[in-house]
Design a protein around this motif. Structure first.
Motif, PDB file in Angstrom:
ATOM      1  N   UNK A 120      40.506  33.416  31.748  1.00  0.00           N
ATOM      2  CA  UNK A 120      40.140  34.252  32.895  1.00  0.00           C
ATOM      3  C   UNK A 120      41.183  34.173  33.998  1.00  0.00           C
ATOM      4  N   UNK A 121      41.698  32.980  34.232  1.00  0.00           N
ATOM      5  CA  UNK A 121      42.713  32.819  35.275  1.00  0.00           C
ATOM      6  C   UNK A 121      43.974  33.617  34.954  1.00  0.00           C
ATOM      7  N   UNK A 122      44.293  33.739  33.656  1.00  0.00           N
ATOM      8  CA  UNK A 122      45.516  34.439  33.253  1.00  0.00           C
ATOM      9  C   UNK A 122      45.406  35.946  33.422  1.00  0.00           C
ATOM     10  N   UNK A 123      44.185  36.480  33.324  1.00  0.00           N
ATOM     11  CA  UNK A 123      44.054  37.939  33.287  1.00  0.00           C
ATOM     12  C   UNK A 123      43.282  38.552  34.454  1.00  0.00           C
ATOM     13  N   UNK A 124      42.598  37.736  35.236  1.00  0.00           N
ATOM     14  CA  UNK A 124      41.687  38.317  36.230  1.00  0.00           C
ATOM     15  C   UNK A 124      42.405  39.098  37.332  1.00  0.00           C
ATOM     16  N   UNK A 125      43.688  38.807  37.578  1.00  0.00           N
ATOM     17  CA  UNK A 125      44.412  39.524  38.634  1.00  0.00           C
ATOM     18  C   UNK A 125      45.121  40.772  38.113  1.00  0.00           C
ATOM     19  N   UNK A 126      45.029  41.016  36.808  1.00  0.00           N
ATOM     20  CA  UNK A 126      45.701  42.196  36.251  1.00  0.00           C
ATOM     21  C   UNK A 126      45.053  43.455  36.820  1.00  0.00           C
ATOM     22  N   UNK A 127      45.879  44.417  37.293  1.00  0.00           N
ATOM     23  CA  UNK A 127      45.298  45.599  37.930  1.00  0.00           C
ATOM     24  C   UNK A 127      44.644  46.553  36.931  1.00  0.00           C
ATOM     25  N   UNK A 128      43.481  47.049  37.294  1.00  0.00           N
ATOM     26  CA  UNK A 128      42.835  48.099  36.518  1.00  0.00           C
ATOM     27  C   UNK A 128      43.722  49.337  36.582  1.00  0.00           C
ATOM     28  N   UNK A 129      44.059  49.957  35.457  1.00  0.00           N
ATOM     29  CA  UNK A 129      44.980  51.094  35.494  1.00  0.00           C
ATOM     30  C   UNK A 129      44.453  52.301  36.247  1.00  0.00           C
ATOM     31  N   UNK A 130      43.139  52.405  36.398  1.00  0.00           N
ATOM     32  CA  UNK A 130      42.600  53.554  37.142  1.00  0.00           C
ATOM     33  C   UNK A 130      42.632  53.325  38.644  1.00  0.00           C
ATOM     34  N   UNK A 131      42.155  52.173  39.097  1.00  0.00           N
ATOM     35  CA  UNK A 131      42.002  51.942  40.538  1.00  0.00           C
ATOM     36  C   UNK A 131      43.087  51.058  41.134  1.00  0.00           C
ATOM     37  N   UNK A 132      43.767  50.271  40.302  1.00  0.00           N
ATOM     38  CA  UNK A 132      44.750  49.322  40.805  1.00  0.00           C
ATOM     39  C   UNK A 132      44.152  48.028  41.297  1.00  0.00           C
ATOM     40  N   UNK A 133      42.827  47.913  41.294  1.00  0.00           N
ATOM     41  CA  UNK A 133      42.167  46.700  41.774  1.00  0.00           C
ATOM     42  C   UNK A 133      42.167  45.621  40.684  1.00  0.00           C
ATOM     43  N   UNK A 134      42.148  44.335  41.068  1.00  0.00           N
ATOM     44  CA  UNK A 134      42.139  43.260  40.069  1.00  0.00           C
ATOM     45  C   UNK A 134      40.908  43.356  39.176  1.00  0.00           C
ATOM     46  N   UNK A 135      41.120  43.242  37.868  1.00  0.00           N
ATOM     47  CA  UNK A 135      40.017  43.394  36.930  1.00  0.00           C
ATOM     48  C   UNK A 135      38.956  42.309  37.094  1.00  0.00           C
ATOM     49  N   UNK A 136      39.365  41.171  37.588  1.00  0.00           N
ATOM     50  CA  UNK A 136      38.393  40.113  37.809  1.00  0.00           C
ATOM     51  C   UNK A 136      37.401  40.447  38.901  1.00  0.00           C
ATOM     52  N   UNK A 137      37.752  41.386  39.786  1.00  0.00           N
ATOM     53  CA  UNK A 137      36.863  41.761  40.882  1.00  0.00           C
ATOM     54  C   UNK A 137      36.076  43.028  40.596  1.00  0.00           C
ATOM     55  N   UNK A 138      36.386  43.699  39.495  1.00  0.00           N
ATOM     56  CA  UNK A 138      35.723  44.971  39.204  1.00  0.00           C
ATOM     57  C   UNK A 138      34.746  44.861  38.032  1.00  0.00           C
ATOM     58  N   UNK A 139      34.507  43.648  37.561  1.00  0.00           N
ATOM     59  CA  UNK A 139      33.549  43.447  36.477  1.00  0.00           C
ATOM     60  C   UNK A 139      34.023  43.939  35.131  1.00  0.00           C
ATOM     61  N   UNK A 140      35.334  44.050  34.942  1.00  0.00           N
ATOM     62  CA  UNK A 140      35.859  44.598  33.699  1.00  0.00           C
ATOM     63  C   UNK A 140      36.175  43.527  32.651  1.00  0.00           C
ATOM     64  N   UNK A 141      36.223  42.277  33.066  1.00  0.00           N
ATOM     65  CA  UNK A 141      36.338  41.192  32.082  1.00  0.00           C
ATOM     66  C   UNK A 141      34.912  40.867  31.658  1.00  0.00           C
ATOM     67  N   UNK A 142      34.459  41.546  30.628  1.00  0.00           N
ATOM     68  CA  UNK A 142      33.047  41.527  30.253  1.00  0.00           C
ATOM     69  C   UNK A 142      32.653  40.195  29.637  1.00  0.00           C
ATOM     70  N   UNK A 143      33.503  39.685  28.771  1.00  0.00           N
ATOM     71  CA  UNK A 143      33.157  38.441  28.064  1.00  0.00           C
ATOM     72  C   UNK A 143      34.424  37.769  27.568  1.00  0.00           C
ATOM     73  N   UNK A 144      34.450  36.448  27.643  1.00  0.00           N
ATOM     74  CA  UNK A 144      35.548  35.648  27.100  1.00  0.00           C
ATOM     75  C   UNK A 144      34.953  34.542  26.239  1.00  0.00           C
ATOM     76  N   UNK A 145      35.417  34.455  25.009  1.00  0.00           N
ATOM     77  CA  UNK A 145      34.995  33.352  24.129  1.00  0.00           C
ATOM     78  C   UNK A 145      36.244  32.674  23.586  1.00  0.00           C
ATOM     79  N   UNK A 146      36.150  31.369  23.396  1.00  0.00           N
ATOM     80  CA  UNK A 146      37.276  30.578  22.885  1.00  0.00           C
ATOM     81  C   UNK A 146      36.794  29.729  21.722  1.00  0.00           C
TER      82      UNK A 146
END
Length: 358
Positions: A10-36
């Motif tokens: 999550x730390x590696x990807x949460x700041x990646x910008x959403x291509x539509x809005x430019x907002x960080x994906x971690x703040x827009x609820x787009x990282x739906x699920x992470x399993x390891x």
């Protein structure tokens, strides 16, 4: 370097910008699920249909970020739908996320074919798309798509567009006979454009592609005042006379503060089916060179394709674009470049948070 875990992913990807809005994906609820599981990470990523054309690119970027943060790990991103409503915008109150103009400085460069093909390509990727033919004096979109009939008027006194499959299409070609000329002065032209925009039941769209009339008339100014324009695509052919007019189109868009998403070089070479050789009938590379000179992105070149030309003449462009991947491939590349450039713009100036997603 970090050991693979849900937190490190999550730390590696949460700041990646959403291509539509430019907002960080971690703040827009787009990282739906992470399993390891050991060295394997699986990510469910929500992307809206606005970003469908570059969904695989976004997934690959996030996978590489996870691997870079945890070397030796394996990452797999699964893209799932992320529903985001389109807020009403402009005087017309359209529920359309991105309005894109396709223009040229002169006629005869294949502008209408490029506009229709761009709309069809974006739709093929999975976006919700509408197509508006703003070339009032020479509407050709109905012919290209094999559409006819007159738009109905709803009980709410709004125009019901003609549909190409699921795509709403509006054109002056639906309102006048084929052999009749439209002889209007500027105010009537302005009124028809505003009517097409504001009184048509477009529905909720990711993209509205607008086929502009050739030249540098006042349609661009009318549109820029009616609705926010995400950007423009300038179409030209490789020879110098076409490039000179394309420069004027770019100047026009800049003067009315419409962003330029890039240039397309149409009729860029002909691959002879008889001998496999490519002939540069109109030259090659002129648009790329001019784009670099003008500091404008070059979106790609479209070769002369006899099959597509015949399909357009026979009203089968949508059929060929849907079923012939080889014929569609050059336009798919351009569609991706358009969406990619919009994503870059969004990342540079992120949208403000709006209504919650549904």
């Amino acid at each position: 370097m970090s050991e693979l875990s849900i937190e490190t992913v999550r730390a590696a990807i949460e700041s990646h910008p959403d291509p539509e809005t430019g907002r960080p994906m971690g703040k827009t609820g787009q990282i739906v699920e992470v399993t390891v599981d050991g060295k394997n990470a699986h990510i469910k990523l929500g992307l809206s249909s606005h970003s469908a054309a570059i969904a695989d690119e976004v997934a690959a970027m996030l996978e590489s970020k996870v691997v870079a943060a945890s070397p030796g790990a394996n990452a797999k991103v699964e893209v799932v739908p992320h529903h985001r409503i389109a807020p009403r915008s402009g005087q017309a109150g359209l529920k359309i996320k991105s309005v894109i103009l396709v223009g040229s400085g002169k006629g005869g460069v294949g502008k209408s074919t490029v506009a229709a093909s761009l709309a069809l390509s974006l739709q093929q990727f999975g976006s919700r798309v509408g197509l508006m033919d703003a070339d009032v004096y020479g509407p050709s979109v109905p012919q290209l798509l094999g559409l006819e009939g007159r738009p109905a008027i709803t009980e709410a006194k709004r125009i019901e567009p003609i549909r190409c499959g699921d795509m709403p299409v509006m054109s002056m070609g639906f309102l006048v006979e084929r052999d009749q000329a439209v002889i209007w002065r500027g105010p009537m032209l302005h009124g028809s454009i505003n009517q097409f925009l504001g009184e048509t039941e477009w529905g909720e769209l990711d993209y509205l592609i607008i086929d502009m009339p050739p030249g540098t008339g006042d349609v661009a100014l009318t549109l820029s005042q009616a609705v926010p324009i995400a950007g423009s695509v300038v179409v030209c052919t490789p020879q110098e006379v076409a490039l000179l007019d394309a420069i004027k189109a770019i100047s026009m868009f800049r003067k009315v503060n419409i962003p330029i998403l890039g240039m397309v070089e149409n009729m860029s070479g002909f691959l002879c089916p008889d001998n496999g050789k490519t002939y540069d009938i109109f030259g090659r590379g002129g648009a790329r060179a001019k784009a670099e000179e003008l500091d404008v992105p070059f979106l790609g070149g479209l070769p002369i394709d006899i099959g597509l030309r015949i399909a357009g003449d026979e009203g089968r462009l949508a059929e060929v674009m849907a079923n012939d991947e080889q014929a569609r491939a050059p336009m798919d590349k351009i569609a991706r470049a358009v969406v990619r450039n919009l994503a870059s713009k969004a990342a540079a100036a992120p949208a403000k948070p709006s209504l919650p997603t549904l």
